[in-house]
Scaffold this active site. Structure first.
Site, PDB file in Angstrom:
ATOM      1  N   ASP A  85     -11.190 -52.224 103.284  1.00 14.80           N
ATOM      2  CA  ASP A  85     -11.699 -53.439 104.297  1.00 14.80           C
ATOM      3  C   ASP A  85     -10.612 -54.216 105.038  1.00 14.80           C
ATOM      4  O   ASP A  85     -10.776 -54.085 106.249  1.00 14.80           O
ATOM      5  CB  ASP A  85     -12.690 -54.506 103.452  1.00 14.80           C
ATOM      6  CG  ASP A  85     -13.163 -55.547 104.011  1.00 14.80           C
ATOM      7  OD1 ASP A  85     -14.077 -55.213 104.980  1.00 14.80           O
ATOM      8  OD2 ASP A  85     -12.799 -56.802 104.066  1.00 14.80           O
ATOM      9  N   ASP A  88      -6.629 -55.497 101.679  1.00 18.70           N
ATOM     10  CA  ASP A  88      -6.892 -55.552 100.119  1.00 18.70           C
ATOM     11  C   ASP A  88      -7.323 -54.027  99.930  1.00 18.70           C
ATOM     12  O   ASP A  88      -7.261 -53.155 100.792  1.00 18.70           O
ATOM     13  CB  ASP A  88      -7.593 -56.594  99.507  1.00 18.70           C
ATOM     14  CG  ASP A  88      -9.065 -56.444 100.303  1.00 18.70           C
ATOM     15  OD1 ASP A  88      -9.366 -55.667 101.004  1.00 18.70           O
ATOM     16  OD2 ASP A  88      -9.498 -57.686 100.431  1.00 18.70           O
ATOM     17  N   TYR A 234     -18.628 -61.348 101.983  1.00 23.48           N
ATOM     18  CA  TYR A 234     -19.728 -61.035 102.795  1.00 23.48           C
ATOM     19  C   TYR A 234     -21.249 -61.576 102.639  1.00 23.48           C
ATOM     20  O   TYR A 234     -21.706 -60.805 101.968  1.00 23.48           O
ATOM     21  CB  TYR A 234     -19.409 -59.427 103.214  1.00 23.48           C
ATOM     22  CG  TYR A 234     -18.286 -59.353 103.907  1.00 23.48           C
ATOM     23  CD1 TYR A 234     -18.025 -59.514 105.199  1.00 23.48           C
ATOM     24  CD2 TYR A 234     -17.143 -58.681 103.009  1.00 23.48           C
ATOM     25  CE1 TYR A 234     -16.684 -58.983 105.935  1.00 23.48           C
ATOM     26  CE2 TYR A 234     -15.835 -58.085 103.807  1.00 23.48           C
ATOM     27  CZ  TYR A 234     -15.885 -58.387 104.978  1.00 23.48           C
ATOM     28  OH  TYR A 234     -14.632 -58.023 105.527  1.00 23.48           O
ATOM     29  N   GLU A 470      -4.582 -62.186 108.271  1.00 29.28           N
ATOM     30  CA  GLU A 470      -5.150 -60.875 107.906  1.00 29.28           C
ATOM     31  C   GLU A 470      -5.565 -59.992 108.925  1.00 29.28           C
ATOM     32  O   GLU A 470      -5.743 -60.290 110.070  1.00 29.28           O
ATOM     33  CB  GLU A 470      -6.261 -61.287 107.132  1.00 29.28           C
ATOM     34  CG  GLU A 470      -6.776 -60.270 105.972  1.00 29.28           C
ATOM     35  CD  GLU A 470      -7.622 -60.696 104.959  1.00 29.28           C
ATOM     36  OE1 GLU A 470      -7.587 -59.672 104.066  1.00 29.28           O
ATOM     37  OE2 GLU A 470      -8.118 -61.569 104.942  1.00 29.28           O
TER      38      GLU A 470
END
Length: 796
Positions: A85, A88, A234, A470
């Site tokens: 994703d 990670d 999410y 990120e």
């Protein structure tokens, strides 16, 4: 690894030969100072970095290897493959489906531009990798595998994807990761949309079959509450937008009127509205949690209904903060340098998503309106902001531009071995020398972006500031789609020599050593770490050995023999029967009066770059002679100062400090010398264990007689001319990818590819007279070390 490396280089060479520079028929804009083909090419690289499981042969990332595989090499995830994703190792069907759907949308709208740039195969390969994963997650009736990854340890573990499962096995005791299943309309609908698009691209009936079933299930479930392990990451809330989005794509794929009828009957009457208003919702923006505006644009394209076209126009004006009377104020902030900043969490993702909808609308439903040029320029400004058109001149697309942020929230790109991620990107690793440097450049990744005032202080923003640092597959999704539109408008050419072959920035295998306790008069006792800091790629090896070389000249001079020398293991990190346990043996003859102690690990895979204790294996061992022989003291018969491996150890103070790193200890992995210098000067190479670099080996000699050596004289034919070298097509006295690229372009009749007469002689290297693509392949094989120098120019 060799075949993957060769495939990557061949792909690059062929891309260079077939990618003809092109310029769109449309007038070039000021934005064309950026190479959008390069940006698109690098975005594909990012998606290849995110690949989970056994990598396909076409994966071009030279420093990635298979991940989430057990010790037999089998992918153990419930559903193999798919994209990780973000920074990670979680896999979410939601973000895989959403992201590949936006990539597919960009492809379907601007396929010709992608093909002209020579990126068609690369783009389609990356889409299909994710689509096949989404399809495999379908359990029927709208139920899907939702999340794969361990919520208890993934975010608490910072290591490369290649070795994550070993850490998981160490902590959890098994080789399979947690997974869940969900009945969630958002997940099912976005998956249905992606697979319907897949059908449009490949005409694969299986994609369409699953798309229909997933949509039917999503429409029946009509809920987004079942989120399983997505919770806290999410949290899906609405489902109608996603079902409408999917219904539009199924109509495009099938032409079946029933999908439009459902939209008219069930979705349009319940289309989201602004708070305390009857206006259709035009605020917020396209993202994984809100496909409202994407559904509206698709419906406007399909029906050409004026009210929906006006709605899209209103959404764009809202993002531009035009201040028109029919609009609410923009929910975020317009920075002084022109970014429409919606939220601190991935602000550039939101800006690029809206830029995508804007450019597509301007090319379709708003094409004949009076504002298309103004809207287009705004969309360009948002994307080009990411490339450096901002007050800081900072490119937020990694590996693009001259200046990038230095701290990135991405485990695998960091190549970290000690799990001490807070130091990444900092000037210093502190007293213990924690890793600060990233192993790899994460080419093509769009990071979160600046704060709401447009600031990005690299001295303060670190890895933990994930809102800014990120990356994620959904961050790159709308960005990739809008690049397709900008490529169509401006043209561009992908890089011929991309990706570059990275060289290791540090020693991947190391030995540190100190004297253990007080030096003895009849022995040397050593405390040693054997360390695995691999990152090109991150890996483990079963066969790992360290050798300590010592000279027994003074022992012999004092009347003793090799039989009086004892080598023994003392305390160590692992117990007998555990993988990391080391067997200490010796003395083994090296040459003359030099012998060595062998520290061989039961299974060197226990030495893994996954944490502060796992990346090294401590072993204490002793080499000694008796204090007395036949009643006579042996004092003076033991002197370690002439031992080849003792050099440097006398001044070492602490295994945690740099002064303990000792190249006089020699380390072997997979039977190849990966660290240190043997007494005869033979040096190791960190990548020798991959079989890519030939390293001379010294065989184990018997203890009771010296090893003999043989000198071989090698005669070579003289070079025809001073500039002759097989494979050197560009006559720069080197053989590298640029030679293969030049030859491929020359054979493709690229008139800009000039190969001199001498270069043509050099390039004719496959042993068959005449230049063909086989010569290109031979050059690439040589670079990948699949053939040797003396095999060049010969049939094999």
């Amino acid at each position: 690894m060799k075949s993957k490396k060769l495939a990557a280089m061949m792909s690059a060479a062929m891309l260079a030969a077939t990618a003809v520079p092109f310029t769109s028929a449309a007038p070039a804009s000021a934005a064309s100072k950026y190479n959008y083909a390069e940006a698109l090419q690098k975005s594909m690289f990012f998606y290849e970095v995110q690949q989970s499981g056994v990598l396909p042969e076409w994966n071009n990332v030279p420093w990635r290897a298979d991940s989430m595989v057990d010790e037999s090499g089998k992918d153990t995830d419930k559903v193999p493959g798919g994209w990780y994703d973000a920074g990670d190792h979680f896999k979410f069907t939601l973000t895989n489906a959403y992201s590949v759907s936006l990539l597919a949308w960009g492809y379907l709208e601007y396929e010709d531009a992608i093909k002209k740039a020579g990126l068609d195969e690369l783009y389609k390969n990356n889409m299909k990798f994710a689509m096949d994963y989404v399809l495999a997650c379908d359990l029927g009736g709208g139920e899907m595998v939702g999340t794969i990854g361990d919520s208890g340890m993934d975010h608490n573990t910072w290591c490369s994807a290649e070795v994550y499962l070993r850490k998981h096995h160490l902590k959890q005791g098994n080789w399979t990761r947690e997974y869940d299943t969900v009945k969630n309309s958002t997940v099912a609908a976005l998956s249905a949309a992606a697979l319907a698009q897949g059908y449009l691209i490949w005409k694969d009936e299986n994609y369409l079959k699953h798309a229909k079933d997933l949509f039917e299930g999503a429409d029946k479930i009509r809920s987004a509450k079942d989120i399983g392990n997505m919770s806290g990451m999410y949290n899906t809330s609405t489902w109608l937008d996603d079902c409408m989005y999917a219904a539009c794509w199924l109509y495009k794929a099938t032409g079946d009127q029933s999908y439009l009828d459902k939209i008219e009957k069930d979705y349009v009457p319940n289309f989201p509205q602004e708070n305390q208003s009857t206006d259709w919702k035009y605020t917020w923006g396209l993202a994984w949690d809100d496909t409202t505006q994407a559904a509206a644009l698709l419906y406007a394209q399909i029906t050409n209904k004026e009210e929906w076209i006006k709605h899209i126009d209103k959404h764009i004006r809202y993002w531009m903060a035009t201040g028109d009377s029919d609009l609410k104020p923009f929910e975020g902030n317009i920075t002084k340098d022109g970014l429409s900043h919606l939220t601190n969490w991935g602000c550039l993702r939101h800006a690029c998503n809206t830029a995508w909808l804007t450019k597509l609308a301007c090319d379709t439903v708003l094409k004949d309106g009076g504002n298309a040029d103004k809207y287009n320029k705004w969309a360009d400004s948002q994307v080009n902001y990411c490339f450096g058109d901002n007050a800081l001149k900072l490119s937020y697309v990694l590996g693009m531009g001259d200046k990038n942020p230095v701290a990135i929230h991405h485990r695998t790109a960091s190549g970290i071995h000690d799990d001490h991620w807070n130091e990444l990107g900092k000037a210093s690793g502190g007293a213990e020398g924690w890793q600060t440097e990233y192993a790899h450049t994460l080419y093509g990744a769009l990071i979160g972006g600046p704060k709401s005032d447009g600031s990005y202080d690299m001295s303060q923003i670190g890895v933990a500031n994930y809102e800014q640092t990120e990356v994620a597959v959904d961050y790159n999704a709308g960005y990739t789609a809008v690049l397709c539109a900008m490529l169509d408008e401006n043209g561009g050419t992908p890089l011929a020599d991309f990706p570059p072959q990275e060289e290791p920035k540090w020693a991947e295998w190391e030995v540190a050593a100190v004297i253990n306790g007080t030096p003895g008069t009849s022995y040397t006792e050593i405390k040693m770490w054997a360390m695995n800091h691999t990152a090109w790629p991150t890996r483990v090896q079963k066969d790992v050995e360290v050798r300590y070389y010592f000279d027994i000249s003074e022992v012999l001079e004092n009347g003793l023999t090799i039989d009086d020398v004892t080598v023994e293991g003392k305390s160590q990190q692992y117990s007998a029967g555990e993988q990391g346990y080391a067997t200490v043996t010796g003395p083994h003859l090296y040459k003359g009066n030099i012998y060595y102690a062998s520290i061989k690990f039961e299974d060197g895979r226990a030495i893994m770059p996954t944490g502060q204790s796992e990346h090294r294996d401590e072993v204490q061992f002793r080499i000694s002679i008796p204090d007395a022989v036949n009643g006579q003291s042996t004092k003076g018969a033991w002197d370690p100062s002439n031992d080849p491996s003792y050099k440097g150890i006398e001044d070492a103070t602490d295994l945690k400090k740099a002064d303990s790193i000792n190249e006089n200890f020699v380390m072997f992995a997979n039977g190849a010398q990966v660290w240190g210098v043997q007494p005869d000067g033979t040096k190791g190479d960190s990548r020798a264990d991959l079989g890519e670099i030939a390293v001379p080996q010294v065989s184990d000699g018997p203890v009771d007689k010296p090893e003999t050596t043989t000198t071989t004289t090698v005669t070579t034919e003289p070079e025809p001319t001073a500039s002759f070298r097989y494979g050197d097509a560009n006559c720069d006295k080197k053989v590298d990818v640029s030679d293969a690229v030049l030859l491929a372009r020359f054979l493709a009749e690229d008139k800009t590819a000039k190969v001199s007469t001498q270069g043509q002689k050099n390039a004719d290297c496959d042993g068959v007279t005449g230049l063909t693509s086989d010569d290109t392949t031979r050059i690439l094989m040589y670079i990948a070390k699949l053939v040797t120098e003396d095999q060049m120019g010969k049939k094999i």
